[in-house]
Design an enzyme around this catalytic site. Structure first.
Site, mmCIF file in Angstrom:
data_model
loop_
_atom_site.group_PDB
_atom_site.id
_atom_site.type_symbol
_atom_site.label_atom_id
_atom_site.label_comp_id
_atom_site.label_asym_id
_atom_site.label_seq_id
_atom_site.Cartn_x
_atom_site.Cartn_y
_atom_site.Cartn_z
ATOM 1 N N ASP A 286 0.766 -1.256 0.000
ATOM 2 C CA ASP A 286 0.000 0.000 0.000
ATOM 3 C C ASP A 286 0.801 1.314 0.000
ATOM 4 O OD1 ASP A 286 -1.568 -2.085 0.816
ATOM 5 O OD2 ASP A 286 -2.264 -1.131 2.647
ATOM 6 N N GLN B 132 4.091 0.598 2.552
ATOM 7 C CA GLN B 132 4.304 -0.604 3.337
ATOM 8 C C GLN B 132 5.528 -1.295 2.748
ATOM 9 O OE1 GLN B 132 1.814 -1.996 6.059
ATOM 10 N NE2 GLN B 132 2.439 0.134 6.045
ATOM 11 N N PHE C 17 1.597 -0.606 10.154
ATOM 12 C CA PHE C 17 0.696 -0.800 9.024
ATOM 13 C C PHE C 17 0.341 0.551 8.382
ATOM 14 C CE2 PHE C 17 -1.409 -5.269 9.473
ATOM 15 C CZ PHE C 17 -0.162 -5.855 9.461
ATOM 16 N N SER C 18 -0.571 0.472 7.406
ATOM 17 C CA SER C 18 -0.835 1.643 6.560
ATOM 18 C C SER C 18 -1.372 2.855 7.312
ATOM 19 C CB SER C 18 -1.820 1.264 5.466
ATOM 20 O OG SER C 18 -1.147 0.498 4.508
ATOM 21 N N ARG D 194 -7.685 -0.456 11.210
ATOM 22 C CA ARG D 194 -6.420 -0.009 10.615
ATOM 23 C C ARG D 194 -6.599 0.983 9.454
ATOM 24 N NH1 ARG D 194 -7.144 -5.470 9.562
ATOM 25 N NH2 ARG D 194 -7.540 -6.025 7.393
ATOM 26 N N TRP E 248 -3.029 -8.921 -4.372
ATOM 27 C CA TRP E 248 -2.615 -9.804 -3.270
ATOM 28 C C TRP E 248 -2.600 -11.255 -3.730
ATOM 29 C CZ3 TRP E 248 0.046 -8.746 0.772
ATOM 30 C CH2 TRP E 248 -0.121 -7.542 1.460
HETATM 31 C C1 FRU Z 1 -3.906 -3.610 2.675
HETATM 32 C C2 FRU Z 1 -3.315 -3.968 4.019
HETATM 33 C C3 FRU Z 1 -3.726 -2.937 5.059
HETATM 34 C C4 FRU Z 1 -2.643 -3.063 6.081
HETATM 35 C C5 FRU Z 1 -1.435 -3.359 5.225
HETATM 36 C C6 FRU Z 1 -0.436 -4.288 5.870
HETATM 37 O O1 FRU Z 1 -3.193 -4.070 1.582
HETATM 38 O O2 FRU Z 1 -3.725 -5.262 4.402
HETATM 39 O O3 FRU Z 1 -5.010 -3.093 5.570
HETATM 40 O O4 FRU Z 1 -2.476 -1.897 6.828
HETATM 41 O O5 FRU Z 1 -1.902 -3.927 4.036
HETATM 42 O O6 FRU Z 1 0.728 -4.339 5.117
#
Ligand code: FRU
Length: 494
Positions: free
Chosen positions: A42, A58, A101-102, A169, A307
């Site tokens: 992300d 990320q 995380f994001s 998150r 993903w």
């Molecule tokens: C989305 C996600 C977010 C999370 C991040 C973890 O792609 O799953 O929800 O913060 O990636 O890397």
């Protein structure tokens, strides 16, 4: 605030510095952000700070796969020519040891405020694992960032009862009318996504306001990476739902990104949804985030990967790219996206051809080839069954974009792009044309093919890893068509 940079941060910074040297510019996309080394997902913290645009992401520098999340960092003056900066955050506190995380960023009194999700995992006495996701803050100067002592600043116990304490998150923070606001991905007691809105006077102390919108198990399950902003008379809520189920050509299986267009009553803090649509119809697009430039443009960037369909080649030195930043506009309640206008500054070797006639044949032009291009095919009204464009082509490989006016369908297909895994390669999108008249703009940047139809009405983002030598482009028409062609190469001086 802590004074010293942590060991984990220093380790990541040293590691990326050393490894980056082994990756030549030729091994990277020219104008898309790519991972410095290792894995990225992300986009985070997309924001203007001290007159430059910053993008974090990320980041797991040590392997080409997801791992304990850091925040990698790049900046640009024009969204096209990017510069790497040292890793900004490492998972080096007890409360974020399982990952930073994001999140997002804003400028506050000359400082750059990052809001991210901390992930903490611990084993309980009964042997079960407890996971907590909470929102935290770090302040910085555009290079170095320090997490504040008051972290975390937003916790799941501030949410309505029944909300998940685990899935909470991806805060998107913005400033409006002298206050701070944030929308965050959360899970309702019905187990599907909800988007709470929080507010703050100072960016440090936060208050729960309302639940802006809920998934109600209708559009996937958990909603990740929300964003919320005004476009003309409307407001747009963005979410990235997990576990979606395909619905004709609108939503595909797995992780999608959607925009909900509606109206927002600021006083009552009520969002009323009018439409829900996919943002991008390609194979690789997730977790988009937007920012507003000081000249008032809304720019969106997304992770250009899926993903589920991981296709980084085994010998790659980096894994993960962002889409080209896109300007958003709204017309009659419908959102449009086009590459930022700054791209035009980097155009060279422009070739324009008008009124090319085709009848059941394939054509190729000496001046139309390459892997770093912005080109546009404008087909005029006419009688044809199918028009297809093959790019990144040589004797062995090609990637195809084809249009069938009767079906009103544009198909992207990378089956023959040289992939050696059994992964998803084809996706179709509904596009409108009147009597076959359609405009297809294609952006190539070594490892990607982004398509914008009819001035940004529909977009399709896709990754390819075809060897760079495959740079031919051909045009094939079944039936009779006349088209205009305009091509620009894109060159960035180092
Ligand atoms: C989305 C996600 C977010 C999370 C991040 C973890 O792609 O799953 O929800 O913060 O990636 O890397």
């Amino acid at each position: 605030m802590r004074q010293q940079s942590s060991n984990l941060l220093q380790k990541a910074r040293q590691y990326e510095e050393e490894k980056k040297k082994n990756i030549s510019v030729e091994e990277r996309p020219v104008f898309h952000v790519s991972s410095p080394v290792g894995w990225i997902n992300d986009p985070n913290g997309f924001s203007e700070y001290q007159g430059e645009y910053h993008l974090f992401y990320q980041y797991h520098p040590y392997t080409n796969h997801w791992g304990p999340m850091h925040w990698g960092h790049s900046k640009t003056k024009d969204f096209i020519k990017w510069e790497y900066l040292p890793t900004a955050l490492a998972p080096d506190e007890d409360y974020d040891h399982a990952g930073c995380f994001s999140g997002s960023a804003v400028e506050v009194d000359g400082k750059h405020l990052l809001m991210y999700t901390s992930v903490e995992e611990r084993e309980l006495e009964n042997g079960e694992k407890e996971v907590r996701q909470r929102q935290c803050i770090a302040f910085g100067d555009g290079v170095n960032y320090e997490k504040i002592e008051q972290n975390p600043v937003i916790t799941a116990d501030m949410l309505p009862e029944g909300s998940s304490l685990v899935d909470f998150r991806d805060p998107k923070i913005w400033r409006e009318d002298g206050k701070f606001y944030a929308v965050i991905g959360s899970r309702h007691a019905d187990t599907s996504g909800q988007i709470p809105l929080f507010s703050s006077e100072d960016g440090m102390q936060w208050k729960f306001e309302t639940i802006l919108e809920r998934c109600k198990n209708e559009y996937g399950s958990m909603w990740e990476c929300p964003d919320f902003f005004q476009m003309g008379e409307k407001h747009v809520l963005i979410a990235s739902p997990q576990n979606m189920v395909a619905k004709e050509l609108e939503f595909h299986n797995g992780n999608n990104a959607i925009w909900l267009v509606g109206t927002y009553d600021k006083e009552k803090k009520q969002f009323v949804r009018e439409s829900v649509k996919s943002i991008d119809y390609g194979l690789d697009f997730y977790a988009p985030q937007t920012m507003e430039t000081s000249d008032g443009r809304r720019i969106m960037i997304a992770w250009m990967q899926s993903w589920d369909t991981y296709m980084t080649p085994a010998d790659a030195k980096w894994s993960g790219m962002m889409t080209v930043p896109r300007e958003l506009t709204i017309k009659n309640g419908k959102l449009y996206q086009l590459p930022v206008r700054e791209m035009e500054q980097y155009y060279t070797n422009t070739v324009e051809m008008k009124q090319i006639s085709m009848e059941n044949e394939t054509k190729q032009f000496d001046s139309i080839k390459g892997r770093v291009l912005d080109f546009c095919v404008e087909i005029e009204e006419g009688e044809y069954e199918q028009f297809s464009i093959q790019v990144a082509k040589n004797d062995s490989f090609y990637t195809e974009i084809s249009y069938e006016p009767k079906k009103q369908e544009l198909v992207f297909d990378r089956t023959y792009s040289g992939i050696d895994r059994d992964i998803l390669c084809r996706r179709a999108a509904k596009v409108e044309s009147k009597n076959g008249k359609i405009k297809i703009r294609i952006l190539l940047d070594r490892y990607s093919v982004e398509i914008f139809v009819n001035d940004g009405e529909t977009a399709m983002s896709n990754v390819i890893y075809t060897k760079k030598e495959a740079e031919e482009i051909t045009f094939t028409c079944e039936g009779k068509a006349v088209f205009n062609l305009k091509k620009h190469e894109i060159q960035i001086e180092e």
